[in-house]
Design an enzyme around this catalytic site. Structure first.
Site, PDB file in Angstrom:
ATOM      1  CD  GLU A  62      -2.887  -1.278   0.441  1.00 27.75           C
ATOM      2  OE1 GLU A  62      -3.179  -0.257  -0.214  1.00 27.75           O
ATOM      3  OE2 GLU A  62      -3.465  -2.358   0.303  1.00 27.75           O
ATOM      4  CB  CYS A 109      -2.349   6.677   2.076  1.00 29.10           C
ATOM      5  SG  CYS A 109      -3.568   5.751   3.015  1.00 29.10           S
TER       6      CYS A 109
HETATM    7  P1  NAP Z   1       8.419   5.051   4.479  1.00 28.00           P
HETATM    8  O1  NAP Z   1       9.518   5.990   4.741  1.00 28.00           O
HETATM    9  O2  NAP Z   1       8.403   4.331   3.180  1.00 28.00           O
HETATM   10  O3  NAP Z   1       8.458   4.004   5.711  1.00 28.00           O
HETATM   11  C1  NAP Z   1       7.478   3.020   5.838  1.00 28.00           C
HETATM   12  C2  NAP Z   1       8.010   1.882   6.677  1.00 28.00           C
HETATM   13  O4  NAP Z   1       9.066   1.220   5.986  1.00 28.00           O
HETATM   14  C3  NAP Z   1       8.600   2.328   8.010  1.00 28.00           C
HETATM   15  O5  NAP Z   1       8.220   1.392   9.002  1.00 28.00           O
HETATM   16  C4  NAP Z   1      10.097   2.273   7.757  1.00 28.00           C
HETATM   17  O6  NAP Z   1      10.848   2.068   8.933  1.00 28.00           O
HETATM   18  C5  NAP Z   1      10.176   1.066   6.859  1.00 28.00           C
HETATM   19  N1  NAP Z   1      11.381   0.967   6.051  1.00 28.00           N
HETATM   20  C6  NAP Z   1      12.128   1.978   5.538  1.00 28.00           C
HETATM   21  N2  NAP Z   1      13.139   1.463   4.799  1.00 28.00           N
HETATM   22  C7  NAP Z   1      13.024   0.115   4.857  1.00 28.00           C
HETATM   23  C8  NAP Z   1      13.769  -0.972   4.293  1.00 28.00           C
HETATM   24  N3  NAP Z   1      14.828  -0.761   3.525  1.00 28.00           N
HETATM   25  N4  NAP Z   1      13.389  -2.232   4.574  1.00 28.00           N
HETATM   26  C9  NAP Z   1      12.296  -2.469   5.343  1.00 28.00           C
HETATM   27  N5  NAP Z   1      11.549  -1.473   5.893  1.00 28.00           N
HETATM   28  C10 NAP Z   1      11.899  -0.206   5.647  1.00 28.00           C
HETATM   29  O7  NAP Z   1       6.988   5.725   4.605  1.00 28.00           O
HETATM   30  P2  NAP Z   1       6.480   6.739   5.734  1.00 28.00           P
HETATM   31  O8  NAP Z   1       7.208   8.019   5.520  1.00 28.00           O
HETATM   32  O9  NAP Z   1       6.485   6.105   7.062  1.00 28.00           O
HETATM   33  O10 NAP Z   1       4.942   6.909   5.342  1.00 28.00           O
HETATM   34  C11 NAP Z   1       4.438   7.875   4.454  1.00 28.00           C
HETATM   35  C12 NAP Z   1       4.045   7.264   3.135  1.00 28.00           C
HETATM   36  O11 NAP Z   1       3.182   6.167   3.358  1.00 28.00           O
HETATM   37  C13 NAP Z   1       3.285   8.210   2.244  1.00 28.00           C
HETATM   38  O12 NAP Z   1       3.856   8.195   0.980  1.00 28.00           O
HETATM   39  C14 NAP Z   1       1.874   7.645   2.194  1.00 28.00           C
HETATM   40  O13 NAP Z   1       1.190   7.866   0.986  1.00 28.00           O
HETATM   41  C15 NAP Z   1       2.113   6.202   2.418  1.00 28.00           C
HETATM   42  N6  NAP Z   1       0.922   5.586   3.018  1.00 28.00           N
HETATM   43  C16 NAP Z   1       0.177   4.741   2.265  1.00 28.00           C
HETATM   44  C17 NAP Z   1      -0.949   4.137   2.816  1.00 28.00           C
HETATM   45  C18 NAP Z   1      -1.795   3.183   2.013  1.00 28.00           C
HETATM   46  O14 NAP Z   1      -2.594   2.482   2.615  1.00 28.00           O
HETATM   47  N7  NAP Z   1      -1.668   3.135   0.709  1.00 28.00           N
HETATM   48  C19 NAP Z   1      -1.303   4.413   4.145  1.00 28.00           C
HETATM   49  C20 NAP Z   1      -0.516   5.282   4.877  1.00 28.00           C
HETATM   50  C21 NAP Z   1       0.602   5.864   4.297  1.00 28.00           C
HETATM   51  P3  NAP Z   1      11.552   3.306   9.688  1.00 28.00           P
HETATM   52  O15 NAP Z   1      10.478   4.253  10.084  1.00 28.00           O
HETATM   53  O16 NAP Z   1      12.208   2.660  10.843  1.00 28.00           O
HETATM   54  O17 NAP Z   1      12.501   3.898   8.691  1.00 28.00           O
END
Ligand code: NAP
Length: 525
Positions: A255, A294
Site C-alpha cells: 500500500e 494516503c
Molecule cells: P516510508 O519511509 O516508506 O516508511 C514506511 C516503513 O518502511 C517504516 O516502518 C520504515 O521504517 C520502513 N522501512 C524503511 N526502509 C526500509 C527498508 N529498507 N526495509 C524495510 N523497511 C523499511 O513511509 P512513511 O514516511 O512512514 O509513510 C508515508 C508514506 O506512506 C506516504 O507516501 C503515504 O502515501 C504512504 N501511506 C500509504 C498508505 C496506504 O494504505 N496506501 C497508508 C498510509 C501511508 P523506519 O520508520 O524505521 O525507517
C-alpha cells in the site's frame, strides 16, 4: 525512555541510543526506539513455531472471539492512545479519533464478521470437479492459512489503524503477526501491543513488535511468510525487489503513495448542495491529520468555468481552520509529524508551485498558534490551481504528504479522464454529480486505475462515508503507483493469509477433507 521490543515471547531493549521520537509541537524528545541486537531470525522462527500452531489449533470462530477480547482491551485504553497521539503526532481530537477509533472499529468489525466462518479450520473453494467417468476420482480447491508469519511494515501516519487493519484479518486467519511500526511514531503501536500482551489474550508467539530499523528482517523471511507493507513508493520498490524476497517468492502486499482525485461534475453549479459538499470534503481532506492520509484528496478536478468559484469557496472555508498547538481549543489543524516531514512537504510544494498558482496559504511569515515555528513542524494549508492539467508533471507525480491540494481545470469528459488517469493508479477518486450518464462514463473511464470510487449525488448528500475514510467492509488499496495491494473488503482480506491449492484424489477422501472447511462463498457474502 527506550521502547523495548517484544519478540520470542519476551520484552528486550535494543542496543545503542536508537532513533528519537519527538513532540512535533514543542520539539521535545519523548522516547527512543532501537532494534539493534534483536535476533530477528529467532523472532520470526518463534512466531512460526509457537504462535502459528497455537492459533491454528483454534477454529475461525474461536479466533474471532480473541479479536473481540483484543477490541475490548484496546477500547479500555482509548484515552491513553489519544494522549500518545497528541504527544507523538500532534494530533487534534479529530485526528486521534480517525486513527484510534478507526483501529478499534476495524478490530470489532472483524471480531463480528469472523463469527460467520464458524467451526472451520480451512476454506473450500467452489464445487468438487469430477475427473473420471465414474466420479470416483475428483478434485477440490482449498485455501489454507499459511504456516509462516505475517510481517507488517507500517507507515508513520496511522500507528493505531495501520496495526489493527492488518492484525485483525491475519489473526483471524490463524497467522502470527510481527509488527514493525514506522520509527517516528512507534509509541502508540507499541502501547497497543503492550496492552494486548499484558491482557494475555493471545498464545505465545502470536504477536511481536520490533521498534526501530527493520535491519535484516527481509533477509530472514521465508516462503511461507507474508509481508504487508504500507509506506512510500520508494521503500515499496526496495522491499519488492529485495533479493531474498524475490528469490523465495515471498508474498508481498504493498500500500503506497497515491495522488487521489476528487471530481466536480459539469452539472454542479456554485451554491448548490453538491458544490458545497465537495468544498467541505476538500477542506476536510486537506486539514484532517494535516493532510497526512494516503487517501487524502491531492487533485480536485473542476470544470474550467468553475475554477474561480470553487477556489474562492475552498479558500473562504480554509480561513476558519486555525493551525497550531492542538491543546488550544480553537485549533483545527495540527502539525505534520516531524521536521523531516515538514521539509519534505515544503520541497514538494516548491515543485508544485513551478506549475501552479497559489490561491490560499504559502505565507512565508505564517505563525502557528501557541507554538514556536523554530521547534515545531507545522505546514500552513495551501490551495493551488493548475490551468493546464495535461501539461503539468509534478501535480500528477509529487505526493505532498501534508495539507496541500491542487485544483485542476478540465474541459470535457475525455480531458477529465485523461487527467485523472495521470495519477497512474490511485487509492480513491470521488465523483460529485447528479448526472447519471456522467457518473457512469467517469467510473468506466477510471475504474481500472482506482481501488475505490466514491460517488455522491444529491440523494446521498452528507450520508456518504467520506473520500478519505477507509471502511473495513470495502476494499482498500490501488493499482500501479498505489502499490497494487488489496486490504480489508470484509472477509476477502483473509485471502492474503491463505494459499490456494487443489487436491485431486478419491471422491470420498475429498468429501472428508471438505467436512472441516468453510465455503469461500462466505468471504463474499
Ligand atoms: P516510508 O519511509 O516508506 O516508511 C514506511 C516503513 O518502511 C517504516 O516502518 C520504515 O521504517 C520502513 N522501512 C524503511 N526502509 C526500509 C527498508 N529498507 N526495509 C524495510 N523497511 C523499511 O513511509 P512513511 O514516511 O512512514 O509513510 C508515508 C508514506 O506512506 C506516504 O507516501 C503515504 O502515501 C504512504 N501511506 C500509504 C498508505 C496506504 O494504505 N496506501 C497508508 C498510509 C501511508 P523506519 O520508520 O524505521 O525507517
Amino acid at each position: 525512555m527506550k521502547l523495548p521490543n517484544y519478540v520470542s515471547g519476551r520484552w528486550s531493549e535494543g542496543l545503542g541510543t536508537g532513533e528519537l521520537l519527538v513532540d512535533p509541537v514543542a520539539g521535545d524528545e519523548l522516547a527512543s526506539v532501537s532494534s539493534q541486537g534483536v535476533d530477528l531470525e529467532a523472532a520470526l522462527q518463534f512466531a512460526r513455531a509457537h504462535g502459528g500452531p497455537a492459533l491454528r489449533q483454534l477454529t475461525y470462530i474461536q479466533r474471532a472471539e480473541l479479536l473481540g477480547k483484543i477490541a475490548d482491551v484496546l477500547a479500555a485504553n482509548r484515552d491513553e492512545y489519544f494522549r500518545l497521539s497528541l504527544l507523538n503526532l500532534g494530533a487534534t481530537q479529530a485526528d486521534a479519533s480517525f486513527d484510534v477509533d478507526g483501529a478499534l472499529y476495524t478490530m470489532k468489525y472483524y471480531a463480528k464478521i469472523g463469527r460467520a466462518l464458524a467451526e472451520g479450520k480451512m476454506l473450500k473453494e467452489g464445487a468438487s470437479i469430477a475427473l473420471s467417468k465414474s466420479n470416483a476420482f475428483a478434485a477440490q480447491h482449498f485455501l489454507m492459512p499459511v504456516k509462516g508469519a505475517a510481517v507488517f511494515i507500517n507507515a508513520f501516519n496511522f500507528p493505531a489503524w495501520g496495526l489493527c487493519e492488518k492484525a485483525a484479518p491475519a489473526l483471524l486467519s490463524g497467522v502470527p503477526i510481527v509488527a514493525k511500526p514506522a520509527s517516528p511514531t512507534a509509541w502508540l503501536a507499541h502501547r497497543m501491543v503492550e496492552d494486548i500482551v499484558k491482557a494475555d489474550i493471545l498464545p505465545s508467539g502470536a504477536i511481536s513488535i520490533i521498534c526501530g530499523s527493520a535491519r535484516d528482517l527481509l533477509d530472514r523471511v521465508r516462503e511461507e511468510d507474508i509481508i504487508s507493507f504500507t509506506g512510500s513508493a520508494d521503500t515499496a520498490a526496495r522491499i519488492r525487489s529485495h533479493a531474498n524476497v524475490l528469490g523465495r517468492s515471498v508474498r508481498v502486499n504493498i500500500e503506497a503513495d497515491s495522488i487521489n482525485s476528487a471530481i466536480l461534475g459539469p452539472d454542479v453549479a456554485p451554491d448548490t448542495d453538491l458544490f458545497d459538499l465537495l468544498v467541505k470534503e476538500v477542506v476536510r481532506e486537506m486539514t484532517l491529520k494535516a493532510g497526512q492520509k494516503c487517501t487524502a484528496i491531492r487533485r480536485v478536478l473542476v470544470p474550467r468555468q468553475q475554477l474561480k468559484a470553487f477556489g474562492d469557496a475552498v479558500s473562504a472555508l480554509l480561513t476558519s481552520m486555525k493551525v497550531g498547538n492542538p491543546r488550544n481549543s480553537e485549533v483545527k489543524v495540527g502539525p505534520v509529524v516531524n521536521k523531516a516531514q515538514q521539509s519534505s512537504c515544503l520541497e514538494g510544494l516548491a515543485k508544485l508551485k513551478e506549475e501552479c498558482v497559489v490561491l490560499f496559504g504559502g505565507d512565508e511569515n505564517f505563525r502557528p498558534i501557541d507554538a514556536d515555528p523554530q521547534n515545531s513542524a507545522f505546514v500552513q494549508p495551501v490551495l493551488l490551481s493548475c490551468k493546464n492539467g495535461l501539461d503539468a508533471k509534478y501535480v500528477h507525480d509529487v505526493e505532498v504528504f501534508g495539507p496541500v491540494a491542487t485544483l485542476v481545470g478540465y474541459d470535457d469528459l475525455e480531458n477529465l479522464i485523461a487527467i485523472t488517469r495521470r495519477g497512474l493508479g490511485s487509492l480513491v477518486a470521488s465523483v460529485f454529480s447528479n448526472d447519471a450518464n456522467f457518473i457512469r462514463d467517469t467510473v468506466l473511464g477510471i475504474g481500472d486505475l482506482h481501488g475505490r470510487v466514491l460517488v455522491v449525488d444529491s440523494t446521498v448528500g452528507n450520508q456518504h462515508t467520506g473520500h478519505g475514510n477507509v471502511v473495513p467492509s470495502c476494499l482498500h488499496g490501488g493499482p500501479g503507483r498505489a502499490g497494487g495491494g488489496e486490504e480489508l473488503a470484509g472477509l476477502r482480506a483473509l485471502l492474503l493469509y491463505h494459499r490456494r491449492f487443489v487436491v485431486q484424489g478419491p471422491a470420498n477422501g475429498i468429501r472428508q477433507l471438505s467436512g472441516w472447511c468453510v465455503d469461500t462463498a462466505l468471504l463474499y457474502s
